[in-house]
Scaffold this active site. Structure first.
Site: not given
Ligand SMILES: CSC[C@H]1O[C@H](OP(=O)(O)O)[C@H](O)[C@@H]1O
Ligand SMILES: Nc1ncnc2[nH]cnc12
Length: 296
Positions: A214, A216
């Site tokens: 991801d 974040d």
């Protein structure tokens, strides 16, 4: 019964709770003076090479990062004779060029943990390991070579990167994420730094294969991290991670890389060992063995 001796260990993080390719696997329950490890250590062979596997959060992912018994985990691996330890971890990316599903062979750490015990020492013995290069460069190179040898389709590998180790379990605020980016950090996770320190104290070469899952919460064009997002991306690249581990293990067995980590305590122990309480020496025996007059 005597424990099997295994030179290579693998700690599997989020999404990697077992290694189906491990043949003849036997679960070893290894209590330590620092408590029980996260789970049984599973000892078997990967492509004919003995390997010990440990699920970092337990096989059902029941331990928070803060609750991880990192000292027991590293101690138990040391008891098995592990000299090379590969950590596999899910991480958030702090850089646009590190995309979800990329692999990062981390070479630096920043410590943002607040509630971890990251040393075996104390109780009458003081030691200060050198930690300028927290990852063993030789073992990291093995991971890079393994990835290159496999030539995995559609996989981008980053040969270095700084991993911020936060306390968790909540993910970062946007301000924190931006702060870490301003520090030049590459990825973020919650687990690897205590392990890297303890592995160094135990003279085990340590390297991390980080799986970006991801962005974040800093990226304007991507949704913020959630467990759902991490799990979905891990499902996609955990097979790659297992292939990389198998290839790396084969390379280590063929040509064990020389590692400075294997002598990390040589100039690190401050306290003369004849002034250390006998109970402390006994507790740390597997780690201090090369420096004891009576090692066995
Ligand atoms: C499930 S997302 C957060 C969780 O994933 C990472 O764990 P690991 O390093 O064991 O793969 C991260 O550090 C958090 O513990
Ligand atoms: N964004 C993130 N922050 C902390 N740990 C993570 N593990 C996977 N993604 C993460």
């Amino acid at each position: 019964m005597a424990l099997p001796q295994v030179k290579i260990g693998v700690i599997g993080g989020s999404g990697l709770y077992q290694m189906p390719a491990l043949t003849g696997a036997v679960a070893q329950h290894i209590p330590t003076p620092f408590g029980d490890p996260s789970d049984a250590l599973v000892v078997g062979e990967l492509a004919g090479v003995p390997v010990a596997f440990l699920a970092r959060h337990g096989r059902h992912h029941q331990l928070l990062p803060t609750e991880l018994p990192a000292r027991a985990n590293i101690y138990a691996l040391k008891t098995l004779g592990v000299e090379y330890l590969i950590s596999v971890s899910a991480v958030g990316s702090l850089r646009s060029e590190v995309k979800p599903l990329d692999l990062v062979v981390v070479d630096q750490f920043i410590d943002r943990t607040r509630n971890r015990i990251s040393t075996f020492f104390g109780a009458g013995i003081v030691a200060h390991i050198t930690f300028e290069n927290p990852v063993c460069p030789a073992l990291a190179q093995v991971l890079i070579d393994a990835i290159n040898t496999l030539n995995l389709p559609d996989v981008t590998v980053h040969r270095q990167g700084t991993y911020v180790c936060m306390e968790g379990p909540a993910f970062s605020t946007k301000a924190e994420s931006e702060l870490y980016r301003s520090w030049g950090a590459t990825v973020i996770g919650m687990t690897n730094l205590p392990e890297a320190k303890l592995a160094r104290e135990a003279e085990i070469a340590y390297a991390t294969l980080a799986l970006a899952t991801d962005y974040d919460c800093w990226h304007p064009d991507h949704a913020s991290v959630s467990v759902e997002m991490v799990v979905a991306n891990l499902r996609k690249n955990v097979t790659n991670a297992q292939a990389v581990i198998q290839q790396a293990v084969t390379q280590i067995a063929q040509q064990p890389p020389p590692s400075k980590a294997h002598r990390a305590l040589k100039n690190a122990i401050m306290t003369p060992l004849d002034h250390v309480p006998p109970a402390t020496l006994e507790k740390l025996r597997p780690i201090l063995a090369p420096y004891l007059k009576n090692p066995s």
